[in-house]
Design a protein around this motif. Structure first.
Motif, short mmCIF file in Angstrom:
data_model
loop_
_atom_site.label_atom_id
_atom_site.label_comp_id
_atom_site.label_asym_id
_atom_site.label_seq_id
_atom_site.Cartn_x
_atom_site.Cartn_y
_atom_site.Cartn_z
N PRO A 32 0.80 -1.23 0.00
CA PRO A 32 0.00 0.00 0.00
C PRO A 32 0.84 1.28 0.00
O PRO A 32 0.63 2.20 0.80
N TRP A 33 1.80 1.33 -0.89
CA TRP A 33 2.62 2.53 -1.05
C TRP A 33 3.15 2.57 -2.46
O TRP A 33 3.58 1.52 -2.95
N PRO A 34 3.15 3.64 -3.15
CA PRO A 34 2.75 4.98 -2.71
C PRO A 34 1.23 5.08 -2.54
O PRO A 34 0.48 4.32 -3.15
N THR A 35 0.82 6.01 -1.74
CA THR A 35 -0.61 6.21 -1.49
C THR A 35 -1.18 7.11 -2.59
O THR A 35 -1.56 8.25 -2.33
N ASN A 36 -1.23 6.55 -3.79
CA ASN A 36 -1.68 7.33 -4.95
C ASN A 36 -3.06 6.90 -5.48
O ASN A 36 -3.48 7.34 -6.52
N THR A 37 -3.73 6.02 -4.74
CA THR A 37 -5.11 5.64 -5.08
C THR A 37 -5.90 5.57 -3.78
O THR A 37 -5.33 5.43 -2.69
N GLY A 38 -7.21 5.66 -3.90
CA GLY A 38 -8.05 5.59 -2.71
C GLY A 38 -7.88 4.29 -1.94
O GLY A 38 -7.83 4.28 -0.72
N GLY A 39 -7.77 3.17 -2.67
CA GLY A 39 -7.60 1.88 -2.02
C GLY A 39 -6.29 1.79 -1.25
O GLY A 39 -6.26 1.28 -0.13
#
Length: 148
Positions: free
Chosen positions: A11-18
């Motif tokens: 879950p990185w980079p945090t570039n999507t809502g999911g």
């Protein structure tokens, strides 16, 4: 508690809502509990590896493989004989993750299994010991599958 946290992607980079949602759930769980994360990740995501290793007690990753358009088309055609849709479920399945989950749950005790998103639910049958299981759905796919 000991939490086995399974997600389709690091879950990185945090570039999507999911990814934003998954990252913060993982981080909050790790504040008070021992979290073991199993996921797929791109080998060049070094910033993601370093950050998640600071959060999770342990991080197990399987290299994310490039999917060529021809292979995706073939997988989609093969999935026509399956009961569940390829796009929602089988697109990110990994035999290596399946094996890793079997080994971890055979050797270790976990209090909770956190399955992050529908893709992760495919691994529920790989659990080798009884465990409280939580499936976290954060998209519309749940409603789409109910309509089948």
């Amino acid at each position: 508690m000991r939490i086995l946290f399974i997600t389709e992607f690091l879950p990185w980079p945090t570039n999507t809502g999911g990814r934003i949602r998954t990252f913060h759930l993982l981080r909050q769980a790790a504040y008070r509990h021992e979290v073991v994360l199993v996921t797929q990740a791109s080998p060049d995501n070094t910033a993601g590896y370093e950050l998640i290793q600071k959060i999770a007690a342990r991080l197990y990753t399987i290299p994310l493989k490039e999917r060529h358009h021809a292979a995706q088309a073939l997988d989609t055609a093969i999935s026509l004989n399956r009961a569940l849709p390829y796009i929602s479920v089988f697109r990110h399945y990994s035999r290596k993750i399946s094996y890793l989950i079997k080994e971890l749950t055979r050797r270790e005790h976990f209090d909770i299994l956190h399955l992050d998103h529908l893709d992760s639910s495919l691994y529920v049958n790989d659990i080798c010991s009884p465990i409280l299981t939580y499936l976290d759905e954060h998209n519309y796919e749940t409603s789409l599958l109910q309509s089948l």
